[in-house]
Design an enzyme around this catalytic site. Structure first.
Site, PDB file in Angstrom:
ATOM      1  N   LYS A  51       0.838  -1.204   0.000  1.00 15.84           N
ATOM      2  CA  LYS A  51       0.000   0.000   0.000  1.00 15.84           C
ATOM      3  C   LYS A  51       0.876   1.258   0.000  1.00 15.84           C
ATOM      4  CE  LYS A  51      -0.481  -0.469   5.031  1.00 15.84           C
ATOM      5  NZ  LYS A  51      -1.279  -1.135   6.077  1.00 15.84           N
ATOM      6  N   ARG A  89     -11.152  -0.846  14.283  1.00 21.81           N
ATOM      7  CA  ARG A  89     -10.979  -0.030  13.075  1.00 21.81           C
ATOM      8  C   ARG A  89     -12.019  -0.470  12.046  1.00 21.81           C
ATOM      9  NH1 ARG A  89      -5.076   0.363  10.252  1.00 21.81           N
ATOM     10  NH2 ARG A  89      -5.529  -1.769   9.589  1.00 21.81           N
ATOM     11  N   HIS A 105      -6.480  -7.763  12.435  1.00 24.51           N
ATOM     12  CA  HIS A 105      -5.247  -6.975  12.489  1.00 24.51           C
ATOM     13  C   HIS A 105      -4.868  -6.702  13.939  1.00 24.51           C
ATOM     14  CE1 HIS A 105      -2.115  -4.577  10.796  1.00 24.51           C
ATOM     15  NE2 HIS A 105      -2.590  -3.427  11.219  1.00 24.51           N
ATOM     16  N   ARG A 114       1.113 -10.994   6.492  1.00 29.07           N
ATOM     17  CA  ARG A 114       1.056  -9.738   5.734  1.00 29.07           C
ATOM     18  C   ARG A 114       2.272  -8.887   6.084  1.00 29.07           C
ATOM     19  NH1 ARG A 114      -4.263 -10.045   8.171  1.00 29.07           N
ATOM     20  NH2 ARG A 114      -3.619  -8.269   9.435  1.00 29.07           N
ATOM     21  N   TYR A 164      14.102  31.744   6.689  1.00 30.13           N
ATOM     22  CA  TYR A 164      12.882  32.384   7.192  1.00 30.13           C
ATOM     23  C   TYR A 164      12.896  32.488   8.710  1.00 30.13           C
ATOM     24  CZ  TYR A 164      10.571  31.483   2.654  1.00 30.13           C
ATOM     25  OH  TYR A 164      10.211  31.458   1.335  1.00 30.13           O
ATOM     26  N   CYS A 211      12.923  25.191   4.121  1.00 31.14           N
ATOM     27  CA  CYS A 211      11.946  25.851   3.254  1.00 31.14           C
ATOM     28  C   CYS A 211      11.193  24.788   2.447  1.00 31.14           C
ATOM     29  CB  CYS A 211      12.645  26.814   2.295  1.00 31.14           C
ATOM     30  SG  CYS A 211      13.812  27.938   3.086  1.00 31.14           S
ATOM     31  N   MET A 212      10.318  25.237   1.556  1.00 33.30           N
ATOM     32  CA  MET A 212       9.522  24.290   0.770  1.00 33.30           C
ATOM     33  C   MET A 212      10.400  23.416  -0.133  1.00 33.30           C
ATOM     34  SD  MET A 212       6.284  25.046  -1.757  1.00 33.30           S
ATOM     35  CE  MET A 212       5.365  25.985  -0.555  1.00 33.30           C
ATOM     36  N   ASP A 213      11.419  24.042  -0.736  1.00 31.28           N
ATOM     37  CA  ASP A 213      12.211  23.330  -1.741  1.00 31.28           C
ATOM     38  C   ASP A 213      13.708  23.335  -1.473  1.00 31.28           C
ATOM     39  OD1 ASP A 213       9.710  23.498  -3.276  1.00 31.28           O
ATOM     40  OD2 ASP A 213      10.311  25.586  -3.532  1.00 31.28           O
TER      41      ASP A 213
HETATM   42  C1  LIG Z   1      -0.539  -1.983   6.890  1.00 33.74           C
HETATM   43  C2  LIG Z   1      -1.092  -3.292   7.281  1.00 33.74           C
HETATM   44  C3  LIG Z   1      -0.256  -4.396   7.417  1.00 33.74           C
HETATM   45  C4  LIG Z   1       1.252  -4.309   7.404  1.00 33.74           C
HETATM   46  O1  LIG Z   1       1.713  -3.863   8.656  1.00 33.74           O
HETATM   47  P1  LIG Z   1       3.283  -3.813   8.964  1.00 33.74           P
HETATM   48  O2  LIG Z   1       3.352  -3.401  10.383  1.00 33.74           O
HETATM   49  O3  LIG Z   1       3.853  -2.797   8.047  1.00 33.74           O
HETATM   50  O4  LIG Z   1       3.802  -5.176   8.691  1.00 33.74           O
HETATM   51  C5  LIG Z   1      -0.847  -5.629   7.623  1.00 33.74           C
HETATM   52  N1  LIG Z   1      -2.189  -5.759   7.699  1.00 33.74           N
HETATM   53  C6  LIG Z   1      -3.018  -4.705   7.611  1.00 33.74           C
HETATM   54  C7  LIG Z   1      -4.491  -4.920   7.734  1.00 33.74           C
HETATM   55  C8  LIG Z   1      -2.506  -3.431   7.407  1.00 33.74           C
HETATM   56  O5  LIG Z   1      -3.330  -2.379   7.346  1.00 33.74           O
END
Ligand SMILES: *Cc1c(COP(=O)(O)O)cnc(C)c1O
Length: 378
Positions: A38, A135, A166, A225, A269, A316-318
């Site tokens: 992601k 969540r 999770h 995951r 700045y 700064c920004m850049d």
């Molecule tokens: C982002 C996420 C992960 C990965 O988590 P890490 O701590 O980066 O391994 C796994 N499962 C779900 C549902 C997530 O949102």
């Protein structure tokens, strides 16, 4: 236009390979890797990393946060399974079918709406079970979840292929966190047991994130995951890992100008930095619009020619300025390391996170779209 040597990120795919191979050693044969890609691979570029994960490392499972990211992966040539971990409105049901994407189902109503909206087949779903993250996911006790899942499994327009949950504190050190994590595991396994007793055997049941796979490995999780460790960061830098992950990203910039300033001269700045002696000053072509935190003003350090240099004045920004008095050779066009380096002279995303009051995850994800990602120059 050719690559502009202004501010860029170098991605080391060999480090990703190393982290992946090391991590795999801690999983049993019944658990497959799902790479969490992601937010464009936590800022590492999905276009650069995901074809490598699939074609070089043989990864078959990917997870993203939303349908746009999922569609991008298909356009990157990803043919493996893609799970969307977050919510997708039911109006996209047919797009999910079209791209053969698995959707997280947040509650019974979501499944029902996906089912009703789907005109072209069945939306493949993994139902989220809320075991303590609060969540997304089915609420209530294991029995209630099981009953809801049975109802979901009878809907015409969806195909229930898995359940997942999770962890909230798998990376934390306290005894209370350990108890909490174990109770989360117990709950999802109970749901699975109850489903099996009703004759519903789901191919996928998963609950391990990066930290979970190492500290709470359980062979009943069919997928792990893997997110943060894949990219070489610690889930929690205060908690050790059985191997040292290799950061895959270096954030770099360059010097655009060198000048000597006299005592009393102020920089940037707000004039928050005032020279107390004669200083050799470098201007660097990166700023907060590149995702380099402004809160590092007068605080952060960068590495130039192997030496640490303090940031002077506000970012700064850049652009920003730094003190290169101790780098006599420092010159225009020199490379400036914002994140990266080696040995003593290494600045990690976690170092920056510690200075700015956040976590390494946010530091790498915040590197902006303006910053080109390129394979590491060897
Ligand atoms: C982002 C996420 C992960 C990965 O988590 P890490 O701590 O980066 O391994 C796994 N499962 C779900 C549902 C997530 O949102």
């Amino acid at each position: 236009m050719d690559f502009l040597r202004r501010c860029w990120a170098e991605i080391d795919l060999d480090s990703i390979k190393y982290n992946c191979e090391q991590y795999k050693k801690y999983l049993g044969d019944s658990t497959e890797l799902m790479c969490v890609v992601k937010a464009s691979c936590y800022g590492h570029s999905d276009r650069l990393c995901t074809p490598f994960l699939q074609n070089e490392l043989g990864i078959k499972w990917f997870a993203v946060s939303n349908i746009n990211e999922a569609e991008r992966l298909r356009n990157c040539g990803i043919t493996g399974e893609i799970l969307i971990l977050g919510y997708t409105p039911a109006e996209y049901a047919d797009d999910l079918v079209k791209f053969n994407i698995i959707q997280a189902c947040t509650e019974y109503d979501h499944a029902k709406r996906l089912s009703e909206n789907c005109k072209t087949g069945k939306v493949r779903i993994h139902a989220a079970i809320d075991t303590g993250m609060t969540r997304i996911g089915l609420e209530g006790g294991a029995e209630e979840c099981c009953d809801t899942l049975e109802k979901i499994s009878m809907l015409d327009g969806v195909s229930l292929e898995g359940i997942f949950t999770h962890y909230a504190v798998a990376d934390e050190t306290s005894g209370e966190s350990e108890e909490y994590t174990k109770s989360q595991t117990e709950k999802i396994l109970k749901v699975d047991d109850l489903l099996k007793a009703k004759g519903i055997n789901l191919p996928q049941v998963h609950f391990l994130n990066s930290a979970g796979g190492i500290y709470y490995y359980n062979s009943r999780s069919t997928l792990a995951r893997l997110g943060i460790i894949l990219y070489g960061l610690y889930p929690n830098p205060a908690k050790s890992l059985p191997f040292e992950p290799k950061p895959a990203l270096e954030f770099k910039s360059a010097i655009s100008q060198i000048k000597y300033i006299e005592p009393g001269t102020t920089v940037s700045y707000g004039r928050t930095f005032k020279a107390e002696k004669r200083i050799k000053l470098a201007t660097v072509t990166a700023g907060y619009a590149d995702g380099y935190p402004r809160s590092l003003s007068n605080k952060g350090e960068v590495i130039i020619r192997g030496k640490r240099c303090k940031i002077t004045g506000r970012i700064c920004m850049d652009q920003f300025m730094c003190d290169v008095t101790d780098v006599p050779d420092a010159a225009v066009d020199d490379e400036v390391i914002l994140i990266g380096g080696e040995g003593e002279n290494r600045i990690t995303a976690d170092d920056i996170a510690a200075m700015t009051g956040t976590i390494g995850y946010e530091v790498i994800c915040d590197i902006s779209h303006r910053v080109p990602r390129i394979p590491k120059q060897k």
